[in-house]
Design a protein around this motif. Sequence first.
Motif, PDB file in Angstrom:
ATOM      1  N   THR A 295       0.757  -1.306   0.009  1.00 46.52           N
ATOM      2  CA  THR A 295       0.004  -0.194  -0.027  1.00 46.52           C
ATOM      3  C   THR A 295       0.718   1.219   0.005  1.00 46.52           C
ATOM      4  OG1 THR A 295      -1.353  -1.176   1.356  1.00 46.52           O
ATOM      5  CG2 THR A 295      -1.900   0.792   1.061  1.00 46.52           C
ATOM      6  N   HIS A 325      -6.975   2.255   3.733  1.00 45.90           N
ATOM      7  CA  HIS A 325      -6.028   3.087   2.854  1.00 45.90           C
ATOM      8  C   HIS A 325      -6.230   4.512   3.027  1.00 45.90           C
ATOM      9  CE1 HIS A 325      -5.066  -1.100   1.193  1.00 45.90           C
ATOM     10  NE2 HIS A 325      -5.721  -1.000  -0.006  1.00 45.90           N
ATOM     11  N   ASP A 388      -6.270  -2.668  -5.792  1.00 49.19           N
ATOM     12  CA  ASP A 388      -5.763  -3.463  -4.441  1.00 49.19           C
ATOM     13  C   ASP A 388      -6.164  -5.179  -4.678  1.00 49.19           C
ATOM     14  OD1 ASP A 388      -4.254  -4.332  -2.488  1.00 49.19           O
ATOM     15  OD2 ASP A 388      -5.541  -3.262  -0.878  1.00 49.19           O
ATOM     16  N   GLU A 389      -5.764  -5.917  -4.433  1.00 48.61           N
ATOM     17  CA  GLU A 389      -6.145  -7.392  -4.156  1.00 48.61           C
ATOM     18  C   GLU A 389      -7.015  -7.897  -5.285  1.00 48.61           C
ATOM     19  OE1 GLU A 389      -4.861  -8.927  -1.801  1.00 48.61           O
ATOM     20  OE2 GLU A 389      -4.611  -7.421  -0.426  1.00 48.61           O
ATOM     21  N   GLY A 542      -6.865  -8.191   3.007  1.00 48.28           N
ATOM     22  CA  GLY A 542      -5.856  -7.299   3.246  1.00 48.28           C
ATOM     23  C   GLY A 542      -5.920  -6.227   4.373  1.00 48.28           C
TER      24      GLY A 542
END
Length: 681
Positions: A295, A325, A388-389, A542
């Motif tokens: 991140t 985030h 993300d992910e 996450g």
Amino acid sequence: MNNNYEFLLNDISKLKNIGKKTSNILRKKNINNIFDLLWRLPQSFTDRTNLVKVKDLHIGKISTLEIIPIKYNFPRVRNLPNKVHCRDDTGDIDCVFFNSYEGYIKKILPLNEKVTISGKINHFKKKYQITNPTYVSKDKSIISKVHSKYSLTEGITEKKYNFIINQILQKLPNLSEWLEPNIANMFKNISWKDSIIKLHNYKNIGNYNSNFYKRLVFDEILSSLLIFSEIKKSIKKIKKNKKTFFNKFTKSSINNFGFKLTNDQIKALKEINLDLSSKSKMFRILQGDVGSGKTIVALLSALNVVESGYQVAFMAPTEILARQHFNLAKKIIPKNIAIDLITSKTKKNKKNEILLELKNSKTKIIFGTHSLFQKKTIFNKLGYIIIDEQHKFGVKQRKSLSDKGGIDCDILLMSATPIPRTLTMTIYGDMDLSVIKEKPMNRKEILTFSKPDEKINDVLNFVKKEINNGNQIFWVCPLIDESKKIDHKSAMETYNFLSNLFPKKVEIIHSKVDQEKKEIILKNFLHKKFDILVSTTIIEVGIDFPNANVIVIENSNKFGLSQLHQLRGRIGRGSVQGKCILMFKNNLSENAKKRIKILKSSNDGFKISEEDMKLRGFGDLLGFKQSGEKKFNLADPILHEDLFKIAETEVKRIEKTEKNLSKYKTLIKLYDKADIIYDLA
Ligand code: ADP
Ligand code: MG
């Protein structure tokens, strides 16, 4: 040379005497054309060469015999079978037919003519009979041979299936060779066509080390890498306005972050920055184990994009992750850079405000879930999408993603599924790759223990102690039946059991809990409103739960290695020592014991996934199965690592020396399942 590969792309119903019905049945099994059928291999064979006489028959044995039909017996009563009395010079036998019309039976078994039949012998009222004989023909040679046996699909008989396969094998086109001489030579120059014929010969069942097999494996790998290479090229061709920046915000942000970046983080950041400042569109995947610190890398690169005058969209799979985030960004990003977060709970007025600020470029970085990609979301100057992910995306989705956001928009995907390099090549070959292998320095390795179910009291005492010390616990129960995703019985039972022991300290989430409720529970867990979270595997990996340092995994032998590793990655993010307890029922298989041993001895996701592939085959690797990604028919990234390397070198040579791919047109047309780009001149 007959280069008619198009035959192979025909629908099955284009074959002689095969109709739409059969082709539809196969279609349901994902066999859409003749080519697809080539990869269903014979499983065994039936020897029908030996002709036997009636007097020598054995009950239960598949036998072939020549007989003469002498009398029909077609009862007019429902549910009674039609029979044909037959004999040879040694005795009598009945052919029994369920669900066959009289006309058809009369046609295949005309009275007083010699006919060859083959099937399993049974008896009824002391008389031999063959029920629904597999083969009936006046032509002995069609039956009296060794027949390859395929695993059959309901609705297609063995006879019909072999009829289809034999027809295909007879009509296989000669294709001009696409392999370079030095490579073809590695496989003793066997052609594609001959290889396929060998592949279907019962004599070669299990012959995985032969030249024909390896040649076909190589074709598969080569085509896949070539296709990726082409996609990559087509993306690289897009000329964007390069981003200009001087890392203005980087230093102060790292200071605010409070940690030094690891060497791998620095390297990944450099690679990304280089892409951002180049003229080609970035299409990169950042791969790193859970907790490796992706991140912060993404955020620092985002700041450079902002410095160069563009906006950034940062997408996470869930709102709680998006918020996490966003919170990190708030902490480290200079106050003069406006950032925002959109969630489903954002009030309409506020949302409109946020969208307006995006549109007029006041907001520089926006965080949210995939819903950021809505028509309503209009950016003034979007230059960077971070996702993300992402391991739930397939090639096609990625391709369409790369088209989103316009020419100037660079794209970074992040994946927490560490996988061996050969597999990365086959799944993410269309992207450039950055890898973070190293864990942050302050990270303690998670201690992993295994406990049989009967020691549950030890585990409960341990859990009690941890709670008294102010720590939190994940408690994971596997789905009993993977195919029924709704099965959460075991989790409910565990929840009831633990709630009794730890009243008011336990919550549960499973697949039936809706997303909104799930997020609330997760948020409460994050804020320490309760101590034990029981769940199936559904919680996203996450999210940082700094206080959760224990994970108990029930029935752990039901999970794959990589999955167990990912699960335990949920803990140990904070400063307290992380502990993972793998519970299991007694009687572990050797394989399961091996898996537990590997987990205990390593915290390296890349190593673990490689071991996992060796034990289970790559198809079962976490994320891969679900991604709907095309699987290879023959190639295996672990078994054929050597061929992958040769193919990789070959593709590099092709990229450098061949002006176009016309030589590989047939190969790609045939193997390009996803049908991604192909329109070769
Ligand atoms: P992931 O790669 O799984 O997305 P995160 O980015 O969520 O990992 O980072 C996991 C945790 O490690 C976070 O709490 C983050 O702040 C911390 N972290 C990241 N980089 C470092 C570093 N270089 N040193 C110390 N802690 C770090
Ligand atoms: Mg993450």
